[in-house]
Design a protein around this motif. Sequence first.
Motif, PDB file in Angstrom:
ATOM      1  N   ASN A  10       0.849  -1.183   0.000  1.00  0.00           N
ATOM      2  CA  ASN A  10       0.000   0.000   0.000  1.00  0.00           C
ATOM      3  C   ASN A  10       0.890   1.241   0.000  1.00  0.00           C
ATOM      4  N   THR A  11       0.595   2.181  -0.873  1.00  0.00           N
ATOM      5  CA  THR A  11       1.451   3.357  -1.005  1.00  0.00           C
ATOM      6  C   THR A  11       0.667   4.634  -0.726  1.00  0.00           C
ATOM      7  N   VAL A  12       1.416   5.697  -0.485  1.00  0.00           N
ATOM      8  CA  VAL A  12       0.831   7.010  -0.270  1.00  0.00           C
ATOM      9  C   VAL A  12       1.731   8.033  -0.971  1.00  0.00           C
ATOM     10  N   ARG A  13       1.147   9.084  -1.447  1.00  0.00           N
ATOM     11  CA  ARG A  13       1.912  10.140  -2.138  1.00  0.00           C
ATOM     12  C   ARG A  13       1.959  11.387  -1.266  1.00  0.00           C
ATOM     13  N   PHE A  14       3.068  12.102  -1.363  1.00  0.00           N
ATOM     14  CA  PHE A  14       3.162  13.398  -0.693  1.00  0.00           C
ATOM     15  C   PHE A  14       3.980  14.342  -1.560  1.00  0.00           C
ATOM     16  N   THR A  15       3.745  15.626  -1.364  1.00  0.00           N
ATOM     17  CA  THR A  15       4.432  16.640  -2.162  1.00  0.00           C
ATOM     18  C   THR A  15       5.135  17.628  -1.244  1.00  0.00           C
ATOM     19  N   ILE A  16       6.398  17.874  -1.540  1.00  0.00           N
ATOM     20  CA  ILE A  16       7.165  18.919  -0.857  1.00  0.00           C
ATOM     21  C   ILE A  16       7.328  20.083  -1.833  1.00  0.00           C
ATOM     22  N   PRO A  17       6.703  21.223  -1.561  1.00  0.00           N
ATOM     23  CA  PRO A  17       6.822  22.370  -2.473  1.00  0.00           C
ATOM     24  C   PRO A  17       8.236  22.932  -2.507  1.00  0.00           C
ATOM     25  N   SER A  43       9.653  17.730  -4.350  1.00  0.00           N
ATOM     26  CA  SER A  43       9.012  17.030  -5.461  1.00  0.00           C
ATOM     27  C   SER A  43       7.820  16.254  -4.911  1.00  0.00           C
ATOM     28  N   THR A  44       7.162  15.488  -5.790  1.00  0.00           N
ATOM     29  CA  THR A  44       6.096  14.586  -5.361  1.00  0.00           C
ATOM     30  C   THR A  44       6.652  13.178  -5.292  1.00  0.00           C
ATOM     31  N   TYR A  45       6.402  12.513  -4.184  1.00  0.00           N
ATOM     32  CA  TYR A  45       6.962  11.187  -3.947  1.00  0.00           C
ATOM     33  C   TYR A  45       5.843  10.187  -3.662  1.00  0.00           C
ATOM     34  N   GLU A  46       6.092   8.947  -4.050  1.00  0.00           N
ATOM     35  CA  GLU A  46       5.208   7.841  -3.698  1.00  0.00           C
ATOM     36  C   GLU A  46       6.000   6.870  -2.837  1.00  0.00           C
ATOM     37  N   ILE A  47       5.487   6.577  -1.652  1.00  0.00           N
ATOM     38  CA  ILE A  47       6.206   5.730  -0.706  1.00  0.00           C
ATOM     39  C   ILE A  47       5.269   4.659  -0.164  1.00  0.00           C
ATOM     40  N   TYR A  48       5.837   3.624   0.413  1.00  0.00           N
ATOM     41  CA  TYR A  48       5.031   2.626   1.107  1.00  0.00           C
ATOM     42  C   TYR A  48       4.526   3.231   2.411  1.00  0.00           C
ATOM     43  N   VAL A  49       3.339   2.830   2.814  1.00  0.00           N
ATOM     44  CA  VAL A  49       2.703   3.460   3.968  1.00  0.00           C
ATOM     45  C   VAL A  49       3.493   3.272   5.254  1.00  0.00           C
ATOM     46  N   ASP A  50       4.304   2.213   5.312  1.00  0.00           N
ATOM     47  CA  ASP A  50       5.066   1.984   6.534  1.00  0.00           C
ATOM     48  C   ASP A  50       6.546   2.336   6.371  1.00  0.00           C
ATOM     49  N   SER A  51       6.835   3.239   5.444  1.00  0.00           N
ATOM     50  CA  SER A  51       8.220   3.689   5.263  1.00  0.00           C
ATOM     51  C   SER A  51       8.696   4.437   6.504  1.00  0.00           C
ATOM     52  N   THR A  52       9.960   4.270   6.829  1.00  0.00           N
ATOM     53  CA  THR A  52      10.530   4.949   7.992  1.00  0.00           C
ATOM     54  C   THR A  52      10.956   6.367   7.613  1.00  0.00           C
TER      55      THR A  52
END
Length: 346
Positions: A119-126, A182-191
């Motif tokens: 399961n992944t989630v995306r986040f964006t750092i402006p 940038s915009t990143y896609e990571i696994y939900v349990d990423s450290t």
Amino acid sequence: MKKNRRKAKSKKFSVLIILLFAIIFGAFFAQKYYKESLGAMAVDNPSDVKIIIPPSSSTIKIADILYENGLIKNQFIFRYRVKAKGVGSKLRAGEYNLSTGMNLENIIDSLTKGGKSQNTVRFTIPEGYELKQMAEKLSDEGIVDRDRFLELVSDKKNFEDKYTFLKELDDEQGLEGFLFPSTYEIYVDSTEEEIIGKMLDEFEKVYRKDVEPKLEELNLTLNEAITLASIVEREGKVDEERPLMSAVFHNRIHKGMMLQSCATVQYILGERKEVLTNEDTRIESPYNTYIHEGLPPAPIASPGESSLIAAVNPADVDYLFFVLTGNGTHTFTKTYEEHLKAKPKK
């Protein structure tokens, strides 16, 4: 007749002896192969292997994935050991970082503990975000522990073993300016470490390609280039103007002029005031470019790709000043008199 019977018995006995030896030798070599199959693929020179076990994978499917990636010697023996240990239902899907130096038992144990969720989630750092803003945003989104994130990014030594370019920075320096927006896609349990690593990965790609080759030509250090890029990022509104802004700061540095960047004072204040007071510009800080010549000691924000490139590719102009016109663009001038005339009338 008796002689023929003795010959027949002797022949049968010989065949039995041969079969017995065949069975003994077969068992010996089978046992030897079995023991070898339990061992690691590469004890002396192991390598890391990343694999993904899809959800609902059977033991047969998992064995095939391990074999195809050079992690086990025999799929049947893997399946036998899984069954013998009674863990067939405990093998879990996910992403795994395994090694050819792991033996079969180690691999099975890892697969029962579980890998990363798919399961992944995306986040964006402006672009232009500071580390504290990143921490707040990612914490609010439930992606990181704010305090843990800030603790890790406060010291570049936490990451310099993998990202060797960080060794060029001062020992006490943190990662301000070096986490790529940038915009990143990571696994939900990423450290937190893995998330920071992703941003450092992206920074390094741009740095190696577009920034590092220009440093010697411009007589800049890594820290100076990124610090300049961070100021260009915070001062600029339009990408097309960033090379012009870079030129202004390069020209001022060469002439021994103070940079007089409002963004550096805003960094000291911890807020982005639209209008600075005279008192603000007199704050004693090495980051205050109104009272100290040259660049601040470290970046003030995370520059995007356009600002990074502009910092080491200044436009070929003689401008020393710029002023915001009110529509997001700036007027660039060569003299202070021109600069005063270009200021919007109140």
